[in-house]
Write a protein that holds these residues in place. Structure first.
Motif, PDB file in Angstrom:
ATOM      1  N   LEU A  82       4.415  -0.956  -1.925  1.00 40.04           N
ATOM      2  CA  LEU A  82       4.983  -0.005  -0.966  1.00 40.04           C
ATOM      3  C   LEU A  82       4.777  -0.477   0.468  1.00 40.04           C
ATOM      4  O   LEU A  82       5.731  -0.515   1.260  1.00 40.04           O
ATOM      5  N   SER A  83       3.559  -0.862   0.809  1.00 40.18           N
ATOM      6  CA  SER A  83       3.255  -1.251   2.188  1.00 40.18           C
ATOM      7  C   SER A  83       3.973  -2.534   2.598  1.00 40.18           C
ATOM      8  O   SER A  83       4.324  -2.717   3.769  1.00 40.18           O
ATOM      9  N   VAL A  87       9.322  -2.032  -2.115  1.00 34.37           N
ATOM     10  CA  VAL A  87       9.934  -0.788  -2.587  1.00 34.37           C
ATOM     11  C   VAL A  87       9.837   0.230  -1.452  1.00 34.37           C
ATOM     12  O   VAL A  87       9.008   0.100  -0.544  1.00 34.37           O
ATOM     13  N   ASP A  88      10.695   1.253  -1.516  1.00 32.77           N
ATOM     14  CA  ASP A  88      10.717   2.266  -0.460  1.00 32.77           C
ATOM     15  C   ASP A  88       9.912   3.506  -0.821  1.00 32.77           C
ATOM     16  O   ASP A  88       9.357   4.180   0.052  1.00 32.77           O
ATOM     17  N   VAL A  89       9.879   3.827  -2.115  1.00 30.31           N
ATOM     18  CA  VAL A  89       9.117   4.981  -2.581  1.00 30.31           C
ATOM     19  C   VAL A  89       8.466   4.663  -3.922  1.00 30.31           C
ATOM     20  O   VAL A  89       8.934   3.782  -4.654  1.00 30.31           O
ATOM     21  N   GLY A 213       3.470  13.747  -6.891  1.00 27.81           N
ATOM     22  CA  GLY A 213       4.329  13.744  -5.715  1.00 27.81           C
ATOM     23  C   GLY A 213       5.017  12.400  -5.584  1.00 27.81           C
ATOM     24  O   GLY A 213       4.652  11.427  -6.249  1.00 27.81           O
ATOM     25  N   VAL A 214       6.030  12.340  -4.735  1.00 30.57           N
ATOM     26  CA  VAL A 214       6.696  11.074  -4.433  1.00 30.57           C
ATOM     27  C   VAL A 214       5.959  10.435  -3.265  1.00 30.57           C
ATOM     28  O   VAL A 214       5.680  11.098  -2.265  1.00 30.57           O
ATOM     29  N   GLY A 215       5.626   9.148  -3.380  1.00 27.32           N
ATOM     30  CA  GLY A 215       4.870   8.452  -2.347  1.00 27.32           C
ATOM     31  C   GLY A 215       5.755   7.595  -1.458  1.00 27.32           C
ATOM     32  O   GLY A 215       6.621   6.863  -1.946  1.00 27.32           O
ATOM     33  N   LEU A 216       5.537   7.699  -0.139  1.00 26.72           N
ATOM     34  CA  LEU A 216       6.287   6.908   0.836  1.00 26.72           C
ATOM     35  C   LEU A 216       5.309   6.214   1.776  1.00 26.72           C
ATOM     36  O   LEU A 216       4.121   6.535   1.808  1.00 26.72           O
ATOM     37  N   ARG A 217       5.830   5.276   2.588  1.00 28.92           N
ATOM     38  CA  ARG A 217       4.998   4.652   3.618  1.00 28.92           C
ATOM     39  C   ARG A 217       4.644   5.691   4.682  1.00 28.92           C
ATOM     40  O   ARG A 217       5.415   6.621   4.955  1.00 28.92           O
ATOM     41  N   LYS A 218       3.506   5.511   5.308  1.00 31.71           N
ATOM     42  CA  LYS A 218       3.000   6.491   6.273  1.00 31.71           C
ATOM     43  C   LYS A 218       3.952   6.706   7.442  1.00 31.71           C
ATOM     44  O   LYS A 218       3.990   7.791   8.032  1.00 31.71           O
TER      45      LYS A 218
END
Length: 254
Positions: A82-83, A87-89, A213-218
């Motif tokens: 992710l970082s 990938v975006d999510v 939950g869905v994880g995204l970049r900060k």
């Protein structure tokens, strides 16, 4: 003539800029997932990636007017994927924890996964207290083992905690009467028993819960806002419930 030429040139440059920026082309969201985690994300007999989270992601991105790509990753390296923007999510039964919140931006929980107790439909076991003196099944190495272990008094009351290589084998033994209950992730348990309607029951008692939950970049706060809006709308108009019933036999969306 010169004025007309300048106007035409300006229009042409503007059009080129729109094309260069993607113009009418929808942005693509790359979803990182473990493609061996039924029923959340896995491959069917034709090698297509399917699952509950896959259907949820498809619907949400469609509402955002964005294309979606599902990218199998090493789930143990999900934060690095992710970082690094590969990938975006992260959308694949991702548990929300305080530690993960340090590096990941989460949507609101869309599902609560309990460690449920499954019994046969005609069982006299109605709660955890009734497990005393009973043989209870669990998948070896699963989070269900940890959940049961945390309740030492209940575990001590069991006649036996029988560990299986997978939940399919455990359900077969439950039906055959070789064990009298099975403790399993709700999402996994409901997925399997939905294929055998009327054979099993899920008790209201459970061994704890976790939220997905869905994880995204900060720094992807704008995408988070849009995605959360889509998820909220899906819940309000019944779409999430419909997808849940298709995979689990009932609505277990939070």
């Amino acid at each position: 003539m010169r004025k007309f030429f300048l106007i035409a040139l300006t229009v042409l440059l503007a059009a080129l800029l729109l094309v260069g920026c993607g113009g009418s082309q929808p942005k693509k969201i790359v979803v990182g997932l473990d493609d061996n985690f039924p029923p959340m994300g896995f491959r069917d007999e034709k090698n297509n990636i399917i699952g509950f989270d896959v259907d949820m992601a498809k619907e949400a991105t469609k509402r955002l007017g964005m294309a979606v790509e599902f990218k199998p990753i090493d789930w143990s390296s999900k934060e690095a994927e992710l970082s690094s923007k590969r990938v975006d999510v992260l959308w694949n039964g991702l548990t929300i924890t305080e530690k993960r919140k340090e590096n990941i931006l989460f949507t609101k929980p869309y599902m609560e996964n309990k460690q449920v107790i499954i019994v046969t439909a005609n069982s006299k076991v109605k709660g955890k207290a009734d497990l005393a003196g009973k043989a209870v099944g669990v998948q070896d190495g699963s989070s269900s083992v940890d959940a049961i272990t945390k309740e030492a008094a209940i575990l001590k009351s069991f006649k036996e905690l029988k560990k299986y290589p997978d939940n399919v084998a455990a359900l077969l033994d439950l039906k055959a009467g070789r064990i009298e209950a099975l403790v399993v992730d709700e999402i996994v348990g409901r997925y399997y028993i939905a294929k055998k309607p009327g054979d099993y029951a899920v008790l209201s008692d459970h061994f704890g819960a976790e939220e997905y939950g869905v994880g995204l970049r900060k720094d992807d706060k704008e995408l988070l806002t849009k995605l959360q809006k889509a998820l909220d709308e899906m819940k309000q108009d019944g779409t999430s419930a419909k997808i849940s019933k298709q995979w689990f036999g009932e609505n277990i969306v939070k």
